[in-house]
Scaffold this active site. Structure first.
Site, PDB file in Angstrom:
ATOM      1  N   ALA A 653       0.861  -1.183   0.000  1.00  0.00           N
ATOM      2  CA  ALA A 653       0.000   0.000   0.000  1.00  0.00           C
ATOM      3  C   ALA A 653       0.895   1.229   0.000  1.00  0.00           C
ATOM      4  O   ALA A 653       2.077   1.163   0.323  1.00  0.00           O
ATOM      5  CB  ALA A 653      -0.923   0.013   1.219  1.00  0.00           C
ATOM      6  N   LYS A 654       0.326   2.354  -0.371  1.00  0.00           N
ATOM      7  CA  LYS A 654       1.066   3.610  -0.321  1.00  0.00           C
ATOM      8  C   LYS A 654       0.069   4.748  -0.367  1.00  0.00           C
ATOM      9  O   LYS A 654      -0.986   4.658  -1.006  1.00  0.00           O
ATOM     10  CB  LYS A 654       2.017   3.739  -1.515  1.00  0.00           C
ATOM     11  CG  LYS A 654       3.226   4.617  -1.239  1.00  0.00           C
ATOM     12  CD  LYS A 654       4.204   3.897  -0.326  1.00  0.00           C
ATOM     13  CE  LYS A 654       5.492   4.665  -0.156  1.00  0.00           C
ATOM     14  NZ  LYS A 654       6.453   3.949   0.703  1.00  0.00           N
ATOM     15  N   GLY A 655       0.412   5.818   0.320  1.00  0.00           N
ATOM     16  CA  GLY A 655      -0.392   7.039   0.250  1.00  0.00           C
ATOM     17  C   GLY A 655       0.475   8.182  -0.239  1.00  0.00           C
ATOM     18  O   GLY A 655       1.657   8.269   0.111  1.00  0.00           O
ATOM     19  N   ASP A 705       6.969   8.276   5.573  1.00  0.00           N
ATOM     20  CA  ASP A 705       7.680   8.302   4.297  1.00  0.00           C
ATOM     21  C   ASP A 705       8.174   9.728   4.110  1.00  0.00           C
ATOM     22  O   ASP A 705       8.221  10.507   5.056  1.00  0.00           O
ATOM     23  CB  ASP A 705       6.769   7.839   3.146  1.00  0.00           C
ATOM     24  CG  ASP A 705       7.559   7.311   1.945  1.00  0.00           C
ATOM     25  OD1 ASP A 705       8.316   8.088   1.359  1.00  0.00           O
ATOM     26  OD2 ASP A 705       7.425   6.121   1.613  1.00  0.00           O
TER      27      ASP A 705
END
EC number: 1.4.1.2
Length: 1106
Positions: A653-655, A705
């Protein structure tokens, strides 16, 4: 006819140029005037307070849902008597009665007659009397302004009359005046009631907001309060119609208690201790009580608070809005525009600031607007306004504002259009069938072919449907937007009881008509597409408007209709994405849009985790580039995370959050709104439940991040404050006092990197690494860089970091490097006296620096950026640096004329430091290359086990065993961290052995094997997760969980208790990942179709026997 004057400063004696604009011609007119400092306020005459508590008759969240748009307006046309509140019983602010008004009036007459002499003597008294008694100006104006300024303003009006008469102007007289300085500002503005297009009060309010309200944050000691009064009267006896006259007073706050400079969570809540002194002097007891109630609510939430109040014995409606200062910009003028859309004018508006960071705006509406209306209809209208006020908090303005101003669309509709435009901009298929055909022909495993395709894709994405093209298309079809919004409203509006019968927002003539309803007919996606095809003039327009249908059809839930939101969020089923562009299907897609940002959160599995990246743009060009690639970057990052997470339960996943072009200084605010809007989709709001088409709860796992590492503690605390049951596991990377396991402190990422480095040495029988030379990017100030220095024992010859380059062919002093690593300092702090005669240090700030070999370094930054291509060593470990620092265009610099590479062993600790095609070139030259997704997975393993502990403990036990108190580390925490380290090393060794075996037996490149292992584990993991028969075998299931869950955790809590607390979806992910990873690591490139069945049979026997 317009007349405008700006008086720049009070404390200056000067001659001011007056410009009178008549039919677009400018006529100069001189006014002599002197200005003196004026007092902020003086003693006020007050009217005794009627002791009657305020009563909130109509709660904003109990009214029936009304139609979210209006085609009619309420027009305020009745003339109000001047100073109409002076003698009435009041419930808001104590009205000012200026006792020196008559004396001041006489002085103004004297000034105009004897000093100015710009108005004929026989007209002076009449002009002054009209100004004082006919324009409806509040006494506050006369108290605040000195005689000279009042004389100026009377001259302005008289000059306008003369100019209008000279030009034979037929339009009504209008006044636009502003006096601004640091402590005080006063604005006068007017426009004919029947010509709203001439109303410039919005521009005045925007100016006030920009200069006095928006620049100041929560903890700023400077703040300004605003008082605004509106009257309706004739400006001149010759006027043929009434004008709205707006008066604004802005004063600098003088707080009872100065604000704290730090944003302490323990903010004072007693309104008496945080108020401006003027407010306390003027506000009635009822107002103070009312504001205290609003303040308490503001301090317990992140978003706005909207309250509606009316009063017994007096039909006045008061709308009060509270929010945290600095959390939104241009909110004050946006609310005023909303009221004007419904034909409402606030007769008195107050913007109050409080030293605890709360802002409260109060709007007062008079009974003339509602004299024929039923109470329920008034409630319905203001319930509608309340919802839209909360929407404006998220987006005060959009690109589609002209459609709102022209009343073609409502505020909800233009906001909806804005969100769909962003949706179109990022996810619509812009490549066309030609790209699909080319993609089918080319070989995707060929790096050159893949790079060509990626270049073509970027170019087509840029040239096809641009932001401007999408915007212009939507602007052409407001009728379609209206219809599409109706369907969106039917599907997702809160509390409309699934009925298509929605009430219109009432106009003045229909307020009394309770039967007035508006019926929306549900339309299928096919019917909507037929309507779009018939309405649009070309296929490109159809393609854009079709995205509205996809938006509606694939939307599973949204916070659009909640009144407590701070940004808009939308959870989509991403199956609409074009498979040519996005080959691996996403599991979930979230889009979040706020005033300061736009962002996405993408995941490939139900149970998934990845960091939240915040993207800044140095200039408008960079913003455009970042915006165009935003979704693709998010998709690729999540996909890479999926491969890196192969050993852990969470999928990829990543935002990503892209800061707005003009909001580069607001990263914290953007992050907070993004997180809060996503939480809206994850928790149950009992008072305003979302329409949930997904039908099952979801949990997201996030981490730090780029540009968000300092914000994860806030996110954890905020989730806890919002009563999210999973708050402990929501974010990794938090500080140890909150149960986090810091990677840098324990070297979690470096542990896995070292496993690969030392694994290579072991396989090659290198027993004394101290004899090997080494180059490292990423210095002793960073996580990876500092821990690599501490854990390794090679002879460093070069270290490159953000500050510059450190080189010594004789070997850098190890004691000095360890000192910098312990202190987390860059190499510019290295003691240059410890370099050999051939050694040097080049900093990025250096210019024209001579090296020991005679070479001149003209630019230190350029030298630093290419230094990793200069040196030769046995081992190269990138622990930091720019992505793609080694690529197909420069990789040949690392290979000499005889084909010998600069390095023998390369373990990529830093993400994306080397492109895949460059890795292939290096491997062909004989370099042993271990790619990033394998080497640096220790960090994700540590974070995953941090999540597992958070899910396993209850709140009390979590704080006792996982949270460091007063620097004391709990015994369990220390033991658990040590087991986490062992698990990281075990997983790294398993993969390393598999990669080495696959290369030795099949001659497959190391980096290709890394990709192959990750891909195979992910595929098999997915199949096992969805294979019910394996999971249904309870004995085998529990045996796998017992083998995969850390022993320290089981011993502390007990497996049975853990199985009760951990969500089943997460347990299944642990189960499937354990089996998939171990099978693939054992069999590497096996083509035996029965190998997995043999593996499972063996595991079942072994685990059950254990």
């Amino acid at each position: 006819m317009y007349l405008t004057k700006q008086i720049p400063h009070y404390s200056r004696i000067h001659t001011t140029q007056l410009l009178t604009v008549v039919n677009h011609r400018t006529i100069p007119f001189k006014i002599r005037g002197s200005f003196s400092n004026c007092r902020r306020y003086s003693n006020f005459a007050t009217v005794p307070l009627l002791e009657r508590p305020f009563k909130n008759k109509s709660k904003h969240n109990t009214a029936r849902a009304s139609r979210p748009f209006s085609t009619q307006k309420m027009l305020l046309t009745k003339s109000h008597p001047p100073n109409m509140y002076k003698d009435s019983v009041f419930f808001g602010y104590r009205p000012i009665v200026f006792s020196g008004k008559q004396d001041q009036k006489s002085k103004v007459i004297q000034c105009l007659r004897t000093e100015r002499k710009t108005i004929p003597d026989d007209l002076v008294e009449d002009e002054v009397d009209r100004f004082y008694n006919k324009l409806g100006l509040d006494d506050y104006y006369f108290q605040m302004e000195p005689v000279s300024i009042i004389a100026d303003h009377i001259e302005i009006i008289y000059a306008a009359k003369i100019a209008a008469h000279a030009s034979h102007a037929k339009e009504e007289l209008n006044i636009h005046v502003k006096n601004e300085n640091e402590d005080l500002a006063i604005y006068l503005d007017s426009s004919p009631v029947t010509q709203p297009e001439l109303d410039q009060s919005s521009a005045v309010e925007e100016s006030i907001s920009t200069r006095y309200l928006d620049p100041f944050k929560l903890t700023d000691p400077t703040a300004y309060r605003v008082e605004s009064f509106t009257s309706v009267t004739n400006i001149d006896r010759t006027s043929t119609e009434n004008s709205n006259i707006y008066t604004y007073f802005v004063t600098k706050c003088d707080f009872v208690d100065n604000p704290k400079k730090d944003a302490s969570p323990d903010v004072p809540t007693d309104i008496a201790s945080v108020s401006d002194k003027t407010f306390l002097e003027k506000a009635s007891d009822n107002t103070i009580e009312m504001y205290q109630d609003v303040m308490n609510s503001v301090l317990t939430r992140f978003g706005p608070v909207v309250r509606l109040f009316d009063y017994q014995g007096r039909s006045e409606i008061r709308l009060v809005v509270g929010y945290r200062r600095g959390s939104i910009f241009q909110y004050f003028p946006s609310l005023s525009k909303l009221f004007r859309y419904y034909g409402l004018h606030s007769t008195r508006t107050y913007v109050e600031q409080f030293s605890n960071g709360v802002t409260i705006i109060s709007y007062n509406f008079k009974p003339e607007l509602f004299k024929n209306a039923a109470v329920t209809s008034i409630n319905e209208l203001f319930s509608q306004i309340t919802r839209e006020a909360s929407l404006l908090y998220c987006l005060p303005s959009t690109d589609f504002q002209p459609l709102f101003v022209s009343e073609k669309l409502s505020i909800q509709e233009v906001t909806y259009a804005h969100c769909v435009r962003i949706f179109c901009e990022h996810v619509m298929n812009k490549l066309g069938p030609e790209y699909s055909s080319l993609s089918a022909i080319l070989d995707h495993s060929n790096n050159i072919h893949a790079e060509i395709l990626e270049t073509i894709k970027r170019r087509l994405s840029t040239l096809a449907f641009t932001r401007t093209k999408i915007h212009d298309t939507i602007m052409q079809y407001p009728g379609l937007v209206h219809t599409l919004f109706e369907q969106f409203y039917l599907e997702h509006a809160i509390n409309h009881n699934s009925t298509p019968h929605l009430h219109r927002a009432k106009s003045a003539t229909s307020l009394a008509d309770e039967a007035s309803t508006y019926s929306i007919t549900p339309m299928s996606a096919t019917a909507l597409m037929d309507l779009i095809q018939k309405t649009c003039t070309n296929e490109e327009d159809v393609s854009v408007m079709e995205m509205f249908v996809k938006f509606n059809t694939h939307l599973l839930k949204t916070n659009f209709f909640q009144t407590t939101k701070v940004a808009l969020s939308f959870r989509f089923d991403p199956s609409f994405l074009d498979s040519t562009q996005y080959k691996d299907p996403l599991y979930a897609m979230i889009m979040s849009i706020g005033n300061e940002f736009r962002g996405f959160h993408l995941r490939f599995r139900d149970v998934a985790r990845g960091g939240i990246r915040l993207i800044k743009s140095a200039n408008p060009e960079a913003f455009g580039l970042n915006a165009r690639g935003l979704f693709d970057e998010n998709y690729n990052l999540a996909k890479t995370q999926m491969l890196k997470n192969k050993d852990i339960p969470e999928g990829g996943a990543k935002g990503v959050i892209l800061l707005g072009k003009d909001c580069q200084d607001k990263p914290e605010l953007a992050f907070m709104k993004y997180i809060d809007s996503i939480i809206d989709l994850l928790i149950v709001n009992k008072s305003q439940p979302l329409v949930d088409k997904l039908g099952k709860p979801e949990i997201l796992f996030m981490g730090p991040d780029e540009n968000t590492a300092d914000l994860v503690n806030w996110a954890t605390i905020h989730a806890h404050r919002r009563n999210a049951p999973w708050w402990k596991s929501f974010f990794t990377g938090k500080k140890p006092t909150m149960g986090g396991i810091p990677h840098d402190k324990y070297g979690m990422t470096s542990l896995s990197v070292r496993c690969y480095v030392e694994g290579i040495y072991k396989k090659l029988n290198i027993t004394d690494p101290s004899k090997l030379t080494k180059v490292q990017t990423g210095g002793p100030d960073g996580d990876l860089g500092s821990n690599e220095i501490k854990l390794s024992n090679e002879k460093y010859i070069a270290v490159i970091d953000g500050s510059g380059v450190l080189y010594d062919p004789a070997g850098l002093d190890r004691t000095e490097l360890l000192r910098l690593a312990d202190e987390r300092k860059t190499i510019d702090h290295f003691d240059a006296g410890k370099l050999s005669p051939e050694g040097y240090r080049v900093l990025v700030k250096d210019t024209n620096l001579k090296l020991p070999n005679g070479e001149i370094v003209r630019n230190g930054t350029i030298f630093r950026n290419t230094a990793h291509l200069r040196y030769k060593a046995d081992t190269f470990v990138p622990c930091g640096g720019r992505p793609n620092a080694i690529n197909i265009n420069n990789v040949e610099q690392l290979i000499d004329d005889h084909g010998r590479p600069a390095f023998k062993y390369l373990v990529e600790g830093a993400n994306l430091f080397i492109t895949q095609d460059a890795k292939s070139v290096l491997e062909k030259a004989g370099v042993i290359v271990i790619r990033d997704a394998s080497a640096n997975k220790g960090g994700v393993t540590s974070s995953s086990l941090e999540v597992l502990a958070s899910l396993s403990f209850d709140d009390a036990s979590f704080k006792e065993n996982m949270c460091v108190h007063d620097g004391k580390v709990p015994t369990f925490y220390a033991d658990y961290v040590n087991e986490v380290k062992r698990i990281i090393q075990r997983n790294a060794n398993l993969e390393f052995e598999a990669i080495w075996k696959g290369h030795s037996e099949n001659k497959i490149p190391y980096t290709s094997l890394s990709n192959h292992l990750s891909t195979e584990i992910v595929k098999l993991d997915h199949d096992i997760y969805n294979y019910e028969k394996l999971w249904a075998d309870v004995g085998f299931r529990n045996a796998v969980l017992r083998a995969s869950i850390p022993k320290t955790l089981q011993a502390k809590i007990g497996l049975e208790k853990m199985l009760e607390r951990i969500p089943e979806s997460y347990l299944r992910a642990i189960f499937s990942t354990y089996l998939a990873s171990r099978f693939v690591y054992q069999h590497v490139v096996s083509s035996d179709p029965f190998a997995f069945f043999d593996y499972i049979s063996t595991e079942m026997k072994m685990l059950k026997d254990a």
